[in-house]
Write a protein that holds these residues in place. Structure first.
Motif, PDB file in Angstrom:
ATOM      1  N   ASN A 248      36.093  45.789  49.625  1.00 20.67           N
ATOM      2  CA  ASN A 248      35.710  44.897  48.537  1.00 20.67           C
ATOM      3  C   ASN A 248      35.488  43.479  49.000  1.00 20.67           C
ATOM      4  O   ASN A 248      34.569  42.795  48.558  1.00 20.67           O
ATOM      5  CB  ASN A 248      36.780  44.921  47.436  1.00 20.67           C
ATOM      6  CG  ASN A 248      36.439  45.927  46.361  1.00 20.67           C
ATOM      7  OD1 ASN A 248      35.411  46.564  46.426  1.00 20.67           O
ATOM      8  ND2 ASN A 248      37.299  46.052  45.374  1.00 20.67           N
ATOM      9  N   ALA A 251      32.198  43.449  50.773  1.00 25.34           N
ATOM     10  CA  ALA A 251      31.098  43.546  49.810  1.00 25.34           C
ATOM     11  C   ALA A 251      30.975  42.260  49.019  1.00 25.34           C
ATOM     12  O   ALA A 251      29.873  41.814  48.694  1.00 25.34           O
ATOM     13  CB  ALA A 251      31.321  44.724  48.871  1.00 25.34           C
ATOM     14  N   GLY A 252      32.100  41.653  48.728  1.00 25.17           N
ATOM     15  CA  GLY A 252      32.066  40.442  47.925  1.00 25.17           C
ATOM     16  C   GLY A 252      31.577  39.224  48.678  1.00 25.17           C
ATOM     17  O   GLY A 252      30.831  38.416  48.152  1.00 25.17           O
ATOM     18  N   TYR A 253      31.999  39.112  49.927  1.00 27.27           N
ATOM     19  CA  TYR A 253      31.637  37.903  50.663  1.00 27.27           C
ATOM     20  C   TYR A 253      30.472  38.086  51.612  1.00 27.27           C
ATOM     21  O   TYR A 253      29.868  37.120  52.033  1.00 27.27           O
ATOM     22  CB  TYR A 253      32.861  37.353  51.411  1.00 27.27           C
ATOM     23  CG  TYR A 253      33.890  36.802  50.449  1.00 27.27           C
ATOM     24  CD1 TYR A 253      35.107  37.410  50.276  1.00 27.27           C
ATOM     25  CD2 TYR A 253      33.590  35.685  49.679  1.00 27.27           C
ATOM     26  CE1 TYR A 253      36.030  36.910  49.370  1.00 27.27           C
ATOM     27  CE2 TYR A 253      34.501  35.180  48.771  1.00 27.27           C
ATOM     28  CZ  TYR A 253      35.724  35.792  48.624  1.00 27.27           C
ATOM     29  OH  TYR A 253      36.625  35.299  47.728  1.00 27.27           O
ATOM     30  N   ILE A 254      30.157  39.320  51.975  1.00 27.61           N
ATOM     31  CA  ILE A 254      28.995  39.520  52.840  1.00 27.61           C
ATOM     32  C   ILE A 254      27.935  40.295  52.059  1.00 27.61           C
ATOM     33  O   ILE A 254      27.067  39.733  51.449  1.00 27.61           O
ATOM     34  CB  ILE A 254      29.377  40.264  54.142  1.00 27.61           C
ATOM     35  CG1 ILE A 254      30.643  39.662  54.747  1.00 27.61           C
ATOM     36  CG2 ILE A 254      28.224  40.176  55.127  1.00 27.61           C
ATOM     37  CD1 ILE A 254      31.153  40.412  55.949  1.00 27.61           C
ATOM     38  N   ALA A 255      28.000  41.612  52.056  1.00 27.31           N
ATOM     39  CA  ALA A 255      27.023  42.407  51.304  1.00 27.31           C
ATOM     40  C   ALA A 255      27.567  43.804  51.074  1.00 27.31           C
ATOM     41  O   ALA A 255      28.377  44.295  51.826  1.00 27.31           O
ATOM     42  CB  ALA A 255      25.705  42.486  52.072  1.00 27.31           C
ATOM     43  N   SER A 256      27.073  44.461  50.033  1.00 24.88           N
ATOM     44  CA  SER A 256      27.555  45.809  49.701  1.00 24.88           C
ATOM     45  C   SER A 256      27.278  46.813  50.796  1.00 24.88           C
ATOM     46  O   SER A 256      27.987  47.798  50.933  1.00 24.88           O
ATOM     47  CB  SER A 256      26.886  46.336  48.442  1.00 24.88           C
ATOM     48  OG  SER A 256      26.961  45.409  47.430  1.00 24.88           O
ATOM     49  N   SER A 257      26.236  46.579  51.585  1.00 23.99           N
ATOM     50  CA  SER A 257      25.889  47.573  52.597  1.00 23.99           C
ATOM     51  C   SER A 257      26.950  47.670  53.677  1.00 23.99           C
ATOM     52  O   SER A 257      26.936  48.577  54.482  1.00 23.99           O
ATOM     53  CB  SER A 257      24.524  47.249  53.198  1.00 23.99           C
ATOM     54  OG  SER A 257      24.369  45.864  53.347  1.00 23.99           O
TER      55      SER A 257
END
Lengths: 284, 390
Positions: A248, A251-257
């Protein structure tokens, strides 16, 4: 603000991962089976719950029935397939499980179709100091925690639990003590499967699940098991929460991928630093 | 006993593991047939929409064959579909096109609905002079590669830019965010929208991508929320959109999502309920639905047992467009002639009136849809927007 929200969301995701991982680690630790078809058990749990709730059944009841149904499938898997495989060669179980997984996935596509399903429950949210969580997700965490507590009681306080721990420690001596290890193994597999079903039923109440959704949760369960130590339930819980948190935050601070990449990075890290896992007791 | 079980398991494994080839009705009466390849994601993350398209194709082929087939130089030809599942994976799409071209020797392919996969299969189709018609792929790059044998018979991303700017301006939204899929279609929006938006004085505060197989969008949505946009431009097929809308309603109910044409509004309405979905608006792939569409809906419902949507209309249209081009060209072998025929073709389909530009791009009228009082209303984009949209 975002950080706290992410942490709260990780609790939800982590509880589901925990259920998956505990089931997987029990099967791996006690039966020495790497069951990559664990994801398909999860999917069946999800679909069973979905159809039961659709037919008007109360969610908790649907969850329990799903757990029962999948426990039976688990029993069939264990008695019908894994029993015949020499488990000292753990790789064989993995190969067999891949075959089972492919087979089951396609059976699901035939029966349920390829589309996703989700239980559309209430979307009431609670707003605590700017952190939003739906009632659904909160209940999910509560149920997951309850299941884990019950499991813990089962393992620590019942005769069956004792027999389980004995079989895990040393199957041959357990047999000498009069424990029917064959039966214990079968029931353990069923139990692990039921936990996967619980994870599936809980997850389908908040996000969509399809016939092919099983692969990723199974892989994560595998990773968490290695991370937390094979056979260690505490390790599974801690690993699950940590993985959910890391995913999380990424995904939150960089990207969902990056979520899947984080999971694999975890695995690599653990294998490099502490191959037995954090709470590991046995090494392979 | 064990051996029998093992053998049976092995056979079942092999059967299930084989790529999903589902051939159409076999033709063994010496009738003349033209083989048409069909490549769509029938399983995987975008299976729901993929099946909608494929079903439209199947119905069209059935209708054409039932009325005798197409007429080439006085001879009647039935259409024989060869359908392969791309499983929402590019390597499967490549397997499919390779099989179609080298093994099944087809010259015409309908599909795929996903820009990535269409771009991938053109690597094989173009050099082999296999004519490809995609009735859904909307990424702008598909008509910028100089391909001769590709035709896009679908509403595409560039078409919705002007309406999007118009809507944002009317609603006085000066800060927007974008949420798109992490594939060629989504990235196409990212290359097209921000420059146009910035020129219109609208600031793009953030761009987030989601994965096709992603089911939990709470982290992505929370991240967007933390950027404080006034509106979110969303690119999502129904397969993802329903969950995104639902979770967005929970996480950021005050920020409207404006989906650009990948999602079916009826499905979003079904998931959210008329109250929460009221006054949601979308770019729509098709305009107001007339008699032809109503007739098609009846037929489709009878055959497939469910309500069809624009993706099925597109699948249906693509077959008739190909058939019209084949008849006009008078050949099923010479794809250059068929290409010529396509360029001068005008076809009135379920989606709209089609005609094509030299680069394979389509000329179609843009449309929007909105939900009002529990119903989905469609109109053309160049008509005045509804009063309450401010």
């Amino acid at each position: 603000m975002l950080f706290i929200q992410l942490v709260v969301d990780s609790l939800v995701l982590g509880s589901i991962y925990a259920l998956m991982a505990i089931g997987f680690t029990m099967i791996f630790g006690i039966l020495h089976i790497i069951n990559l078809a664990h994801g398909e058990l999860f999917v069946l749990g999800a679909f069973t719950a979905f159809f039961l709730v659709g037919a008007g059944v109360n969610f908790i009841l649907a969850l329990l029935i799903a757990m029962l149904v999948v426990a039976i499938l688990g029993l069939i898997m264990e008695r019908g397939v894994y029993r015949f495989i020499k488990k000292e060669a753990v790789l064989n179980t993995m190969l067999a499980s891949i075959g089972l997984s492919l087979f089951l996935q396609n059976v699901y596509i035939l029966i349920f179709g390829p589309q996703t399903q989700q239980i559309y429950g209430s979307t009431e949210t609670i707003n605590l100091l700017g952190i939003i969580i739906t009632w659904q997700r909160l209940i999910l965490v509560i149920i997951a925690v309850t299941v884990v507590i019950l499991l813990n009681l089962l393992v620590k306080r019942t005769w069956f639990g004792k027999a389980l721990r004995a079989t895990a420690l040393d199957p041959q001596v357990a047999q000498l003590m009069g424990i029917d290890t064959g039966r214990i193994r079968a029931v353990t597999f069923a139990l692990g499967s039921a936990l996967a079903a619980a994870a599936g039923a809980l997850l389908v109440s908040i996000i969509p699940v399809s016939a092919t959704s099983g692969f990723i949760p199974a892989t994560k369960a595998f990773i968490i098991t290695i991370f937390g130590g094979i056979g260690s339930i505490t390790g599974a819980i801690v690993g699950a929460l940590l993985l959910a948190l890391a995913e999380n935050l990424a995904a939150g601070y960089i990207a969902s991928s990056y979520t899947n990449m984080i999971a694999y990075a975890f695995l690599v890290l653990v294998l490099l630093i502490r191959p037995d896992g954090i709470f590991g007791r046995r090494s392979f | 006993m064990l051996r029998v079980f093992a053998l049976v398991s092995l056979v079942m494994l092999l059967i299930s593991g084989c790529g999903g080839q589902i051939t159409g009705s076999a033709d063994s009466q010496g009738e003349k047939v033209v083989k048409v390849g069909v490549l769509e994601p029938l399983t995987g993350a975008i299976a729901e929409t993929g099946n909608w398209v494929a079903n439209g194709v199947k119905l069209a082929i059935e209708n054409i064959n039932n009325s005798g087939g197409i007429t080439i130089n006085g001879e009647k030809y039935k259409i024989k579909p060869i359908i392969y599942d791309t499983a929402t994976k590019i390597n499967e799409a490549m397997n499919g096109i390779n099989k179609l071209v080298s093994q099944d020797k087809v010259k015409f392919v309908l599909g795929t609905m996903l820009t990535d996969q269409t771009a991938a299969i053109m690597q094989v189709a173009e050099p082999n002079k296999v004519l490809v018609i995609s009735s859904v792929s909307a990424g702008d790059k598909l008509t910028k590669q100089g391909w001769k044998y590709f035709f896009r018979a679908a509403p595409y991303n560039n078409m919705s830019i002007d309406t999007a700017i118009d809507v944002c301006t009317r609603m006085n939204k000066k800060k927007i965010a974008m949420l798109v899929s992490n594939d060629a279609w989504g990235k196409s929006y990212v290359s097209l929208f921000p420059p146009a938006m910035e020129k219109a004085g609208i600031e793009v505060v953030g761009i987030e991508y989601y994965e096709l197989h992603q089911a939990d969008y709470s982290t992505t949505l929370n991240k967007i929320k933390s950027l404080n946009p006034e509106l979110v431009i969303l690119g999502a097929r129904t397969d993802n959109a329903v969950a995104i809308f639902q979770q967005a309603m929970q996480i950021m109910p005050d920020i409207p999502l404006y989906e650009q044409g990948g999602a079916i509004p009826e499905k979003v309405l079904e998931a959210l309920g008329p109250e929460k979905a009221n006054h949601l608006f979308f770019a729509s792939r098709n305009g107001p639905e007339g008699e032809e569409v109503a007739k098609f809906k009846e037929q489709y419902k009878k055959k497939f047992g469910e309500e069809p949507f624009s993706f099925s209309y597109s699948g249906y249209d693509s077959v008739y467009i190909l058939a019209a081009a084949l008849e006009k060209a008078g050949t099923i072998e010479d794809t250059d002639k068929v290409r010529e025929a396509m360029l001068s073709l005008k076809y009135k389909g379920l989606i709209g009136d089609y005609s094509f530009q030299p680069n394979g791009e389509v000329n179609l009228r843009g449309a929007i849809a909105y939900i009002e009082d529990g119903k989905v209303i469609r109109q053309w984009a160049d008509q005045p927007l509804p009063e309450w949209l401010k």
